[in-house]
Design a protein around this motif. Structure first.
Motif, PDB file in Angstrom:
ATOM      1  N   ARG A 122      65.026  22.255 -22.634  1.00  0.00           N
ATOM      2  CA  ARG A 122      64.427  23.323 -23.434  1.00  0.00           C
ATOM      3  C   ARG A 122      63.243  23.911 -22.660  1.00  0.00           C
ATOM      4  O   ARG A 122      62.204  23.283 -22.540  1.00  0.00           O
ATOM      5  N   THR A 123      63.439  25.111 -22.114  1.00  0.00           N
ATOM      6  CA  THR A 123      62.407  25.749 -21.299  1.00  0.00           C
ATOM      7  C   THR A 123      61.508  26.601 -22.174  1.00  0.00           C
ATOM      8  O   THR A 123      61.988  27.423 -22.969  1.00  0.00           O
TER       9      THR A 123
ATOM     10  N   ALA B 142      47.585  12.259 -10.237  1.00  0.00           N
ATOM     11  CA  ALA B 142      47.328  13.127  -9.087  1.00  0.00           C
ATOM     12  C   ALA B 142      47.927  14.510  -9.274  1.00  0.00           C
ATOM     13  O   ALA B 142      48.554  15.069  -8.376  1.00  0.00           O
ATOM     14  N   SER B 143      47.744  15.059 -10.479  1.00  0.00           N
ATOM     15  CA  SER B 143      48.168  16.438 -10.781  1.00  0.00           C
ATOM     16  C   SER B 143      49.671  16.638 -10.685  1.00  0.00           C
ATOM     17  O   SER B 143      50.140  17.722 -10.345  1.00  0.00           O
ATOM     18  N   THR B 144      50.450  15.603 -10.966  1.00  0.00           N
ATOM     19  CA  THR B 144      51.907  15.717 -10.937  1.00  0.00           C
ATOM     20  C   THR B 144      52.472  15.527 -12.345  1.00  0.00           C
ATOM     21  O   THR B 144      51.878  14.840 -13.178  1.00  0.00           O
ATOM     22  N   PRO B 145      53.639  16.102 -12.630  1.00  0.00           N
ATOM     23  CA  PRO B 145      54.283  15.851 -13.927  1.00  0.00           C
ATOM     24  C   PRO B 145      54.745  14.405 -14.041  1.00  0.00           C
ATOM     25  O   PRO B 145      54.968  13.727 -13.050  1.00  0.00           O
TER      26      PRO B 145
ATOM     27  N   GLU C 220      66.073  17.055 -25.843  1.00  0.00           N
ATOM     28  CA  GLU C 220      64.762  16.486 -26.180  1.00  0.00           C
ATOM     29  C   GLU C 220      63.752  16.667 -25.051  1.00  0.00           C
ATOM     30  O   GLU C 220      62.613  16.208 -25.157  1.00  0.00           O
ATOM     31  N   VAL C 221      64.165  17.314 -23.966  1.00  0.00           N
ATOM     32  CA  VAL C 221      63.299  17.527 -22.804  1.00  0.00           C
ATOM     33  C   VAL C 221      62.677  18.917 -22.892  1.00  0.00           C
ATOM     34  O   VAL C 221      63.390  19.911 -23.065  1.00  0.00           O
ATOM     35  N   LEU C 222      61.370  18.991 -22.776  1.00  0.00           N
ATOM     36  CA  LEU C 222      60.643  20.260 -22.792  1.00  0.00           C
ATOM     37  C   LEU C 222      60.128  20.549 -21.390  1.00  0.00           C
ATOM     38  O   LEU C 222      59.407  19.734 -20.807  1.00  0.00           O
ATOM     39  N   LEU C 223      60.497  21.701 -20.858  1.00  0.00           N
ATOM     40  CA  LEU C 223      60.045  22.131 -19.536  1.00  0.00           C
ATOM     41  C   LEU C 223      59.190  23.378 -19.721  1.00  0.00           C
ATOM     42  O   LEU C 223      59.695  24.451 -20.047  1.00  0.00           O
ATOM     43  N   GLY C 224      57.886  23.210 -19.552  1.00  0.00           N
ATOM     44  CA  GLY C 224      56.961  24.331 -19.699  1.00  0.00           C
ATOM     45  C   GLY C 224      56.760  25.031 -18.371  1.00  0.00           C
ATOM     46  O   GLY C 224      56.373  24.405 -17.383  1.00  0.00           O
TER      47      GLY C 224
ATOM     48  N   LEU D 291      56.486  18.846 -17.617  1.00  0.00           N
ATOM     49  CA  LEU D 291      57.653  18.318 -18.326  1.00  0.00           C
ATOM     50  C   LEU D 291      57.228  17.259 -19.326  1.00  0.00           C
ATOM     51  O   LEU D 291      56.378  16.407 -19.022  1.00  0.00           O
ATOM     52  N   GLN D 292      57.800  17.321 -20.509  1.00  0.00           N
ATOM     53  CA  GLN D 292      57.570  16.327 -21.541  1.00  0.00           C
ATOM     54  C   GLN D 292      58.885  15.968 -22.202  1.00  0.00           C
ATOM     55  O   GLN D 292      59.858  16.735 -22.147  1.00  0.00           O
ATOM     56  N   VAL D 293      58.933  14.786 -22.820  1.00  0.00           N
ATOM     57  CA  VAL D 293      60.098  14.348 -23.580  1.00  0.00           C
ATOM     58  C   VAL D 293      59.646  14.088 -25.008  1.00  0.00           C
ATOM     59  O   VAL D 293      58.700  13.336 -25.237  1.00  0.00           O
TER      60      VAL D 293
END
Length: 277
Positions: A8-9, A99-102, A215-219, A259-261
């Motif tokens: 889900r973008t 370190a500023s990574t997803p 269920e995956v959110l990609l901002g 990215l979040q779940v």
């Protein structure tokens, strides 16, 4: 590979996004006549996305740009976009969020959904493989995560090759035809070298991910943007160099995303995987 499975973008023009999420449900019960219902409260929390910046920079000789065919700069551009995509996949699959990574699937997954593969001998048997694949389905289903056409398997190429050559005893291949159609047990499958094959003490282990991509959110704050900077000054591992004096130009790629779940049981990780090792 992760974007290709259609998470889900969500546009994130300001670089951050906070959304409510449900962490616990209400309750329902049967009651007799004139018996008061016991109230319940849904537990809620927040889910936050914050854009992380991914960059790549290539320096190229102006002579090459001037003397080579027009495809020279296109070659550099395509190489940059490919390495950007690979690094993004590595973050989305296994990033630890520091370190500023997803943070990637491996670290979003609930610990109960990270399960060691079943393998007693030198190579996994068909029964062991079938048992482990079934565990992946159960890891989602038993926690009320829909297992439907939005689910996807992601593996290292070695795992994919092993499954494609697995036979029923000395008989026919079990998964080969289905894998050729891009599916495993009816769900989409893809492979990438961004899932390692050198994990574990023996440096020969890999992982198989099974994810409910709904269920995956990609901002996304900025999709990959490639820009050309003639005679640019750039930092070369702490040394500032002048493109003007060196007759060089820079091509830079930049993207910002996170990215979040929404549900940690929406990710299942089959670990310590030696299939094909």
């Amino acid at each position: 590979i992760v974007r290709g499975f259609s998470p889900r973008t969500i546009p994130m023009p300001r670089g951050t996004l906070t959304m409510p999420k449900q962490t616990g449900g209400g309750t329902a019960n049967y009651y007799g006549e004139q018996v008061a219902v016991v109230p319940s409260t849904q537990a809620t929390g927040t889910l936050s996305l914050s854009a992380k910046k991914l960059m790549a920079l290539t320096v190229i000789s102006n002579e090459l740009l001037n003397d080579a065919s027009p495809e020279a700069d296109a070659f550099v551009r395509d190489d940059l976009t490919r390495v950007m995509a690979n690094r993004e996949d590595l973050a989305f699959l296994r990033g630890d969020g520091t370190a500023s990574t997803p943070k990637g699937f491996r670290n979003h997954a609930n610990s109960a959904n990270v399960v060691a593969a079943t393998q007693a001998g030198g190579s996994a048997t068909l029964t062991e493989v079938a048992t482990d694949l079934n565990k992946a389905l159960g890891g989602l289903q038993d926690n009320d995560v829909p297992v439907d056409d939005r689910c996807a398997w992601i593996s290292h190429p070695r795992t994919f090759r092993y499954l494609s050559q697995l036979r029923d005893g000395t008989g026919p291949f079990v998964y080969k035809d289905e894998l050729a159609s891009g599916k495993l047990l009816g769900y989409r499958i893809g492979w990438t070298t961004q899932i390692p094959k050198n994990l574990g003490g023996g440096t020969n282990e890999s992982e198989l991910h099974f994810v409910q991509m709904g269920e995956v959110l990609l901002g996304d704050t900025k999709m990959t943007e490639v820009s050309f900077h003639p005679d640019a000054t750039y930092d070369d591992s702490g040394t500032v160099r002048s493109g003007l004096s060196r007759d060089e130009s820079a091509i830079r790629a930049v993207a910002r995303h996170d990215l979040q779940v929404r549900h940690d049981f929406a990710v299942f990780i089959l670990s310590t995987l030696k299939w094909g090792a």
